[in-house]
Design an enzyme around this catalytic site. Structure first.
Site, short mmCIF file in Angstrom:
data_model
loop_
_atom_site.label_atom_id
_atom_site.label_comp_id
_atom_site.label_asym_id
_atom_site.label_seq_id
_atom_site.Cartn_x
_atom_site.Cartn_y
_atom_site.Cartn_z
NE ARG A 43 36.15 7.99 -65.24
CZ ARG A 43 37.41 7.67 -64.87
NH1 ARG A 43 37.84 6.44 -65.05
NH2 ARG A 43 38.21 8.57 -64.36
NE ARG B 60 42.94 3.73 -61.59
CZ ARG B 60 44.10 4.09 -61.08
NH1 ARG B 60 45.04 3.20 -60.89
NH2 ARG B 60 44.32 5.35 -60.77
CD1 TRP B 61 37.04 2.06 -54.26
CD2 TRP B 61 35.05 2.85 -54.96
NE1 TRP B 61 36.13 1.87 -53.24
CE2 TRP B 61 34.90 2.36 -53.64
CE3 TRP B 61 33.94 3.40 -55.60
CZ2 TRP B 61 33.68 2.38 -52.96
CZ3 TRP B 61 32.73 3.43 -54.93
CH2 TRP B 61 32.61 2.93 -53.63
CB SER C 104 45.58 22.36 -66.03
OG SER C 104 46.25 22.86 -64.92
CG ASN D 63 37.83 9.31 -56.99
OD1 ASN D 63 38.38 8.81 -56.02
ND2 ASN D 63 37.54 10.60 -57.08
CG ASP E 279 44.74 8.70 -59.65
OD1 ASP E 279 43.67 9.04 -60.19
OD2 ASP E 279 45.64 8.11 -60.25
CG ASN F 258 41.81 15.89 -64.02
OD1 ASN F 258 41.99 16.10 -62.83
ND2 ASN F 258 42.37 14.84 -64.66
#
Ligand code: IPE
Ligand code: IPE
Ligand code: MG
Length: 257
Positions: free
Chosen positions: A36, A27-28, A69, A25, A23, A71
């Site tokens: 994103r 925010r990075w 599921s 990606n 988890d 996502n």
């Protein structure tokens, strides 16, 4: 407790099966003021680093949560871009997995993917089925509750067909119809990205898994982060509901030569 080699050197305990919620990606990418999707691409590179790390450490099974599921409910453009990334990765990485002697398996609701993706998944599984260095499970369109519900449905079908009695429904039988039933359950669960929840990952299989959380965002994960998790794991005492005295290995006599 660490076991000991015949020479007396302690061997640190290490997980045989590692499960990861990858988890952070989005925010990075946001931190870099980028879309994103850039984070998801960087996340794919972190997957490769993690596979290499596990191969080096001799971890037998790695299970990665790639897409839940839930996502599917993200904005359509993100879902579409993730599917494109998935397709490209399937085309690109299978040779690499083959070279590294890694067997890949997918868990989750495959019917929800396009035929192109579903075919490539099946082909990747077939091509790597004889590989022995490590098993890599990719959870895609996977939900832990759905996993349990489908296993319950299988048993209900057997009861309806008259081949199983209701009183024969037990943990073992249900567990045999769950994803990853042919593998030992995860020893260590890692979630990156700073949130401390399971988010519908392997609910049944995580019953006695050691949980470890880090604020590191998935694309920044490297060998040092993963080693930190293994070090924490080596310090844990797994009691499975018993007492410390019950699970402690018997004290070994040290005979000095
Ligand atoms: C995890 O990263 C990857 C997937 C769920 C596909 P996120 O996309 O959830 O990243 P954050 O949590 O928004 O930072
Ligand atoms: C969990 O991350 C799913 C994957 C990493 C594939 P999410 O980003 O979907 O989880 P929540 O929404 O923070 O619980
Ligand atoms: Mg997230």
């Amino acid at each position: 407790m660490p076991s000991a080699t015949p020479g007396g050197m302690p061997v640190p305990r290490q997980p045989a099966h590692l499960a990861i919620v990858m988890d952070g990606n989005g925010r990075w990418a946001q931190q870099r003021r980028r879309p994103r999707m850039i984070g998801h691409r960087a996340g794919a590179r972190a997957v490769n680093r993690t596979i290499d790390f596990c191969l080096e450490r001799g971890i037998a099974v790695l299970t990665l949560f790639a897409f839940s599921s839930e996502n599917w409910g993200r904005p359509q453009d993100e879902v579409d871009a993730l599917m494109k990334l998935f397709l490209a990765a399937l085309d690109r990485e299978v040779d690499e997995l083959e070279r590294r002697n890694v067997r890949v398996c997918f868990i989750g609701e495959r019917a929800r993917f396009s035929p192109g993706i579903a075919q490539r998944m099946a082909r990747a599984e077939q091509r790597t089925s004889g590989n022995r260095a490590m098993t890599l499970n990719i959870a895609a369109s996977y939900g832990g509750r759905q996993d349990i519900a489908l296993a319950a449905r299988r048993l209900a079908e057997q009861v309806a067909a008259g081949t199983l009695l209701p009183e024969q429904v037990d943990e073992q039988r249900l567990g045999r119809h769950m994803a990853l039933a042919d593998l030992p359950p995860p020893d260590l669960f890692i979630r990156t990205g700073g949130d401390t929840r399971i988010s519908n990952f392997l609910l049944w299989q995580l019953a006695y898994t050691e949980l470890w959380f880090t604020d590191v965002l998935w694309p920044d994960v490297d060998a040092a982060t993963l080693q930190q998790a293994l070090d924490a794991f080596a310090q844990r005492e797994r009691r499975y509901g018993l007492t410390s005295a019950q699970v402690a290995p018997p004290a070994t006599e040290t005979v000095s030569p």
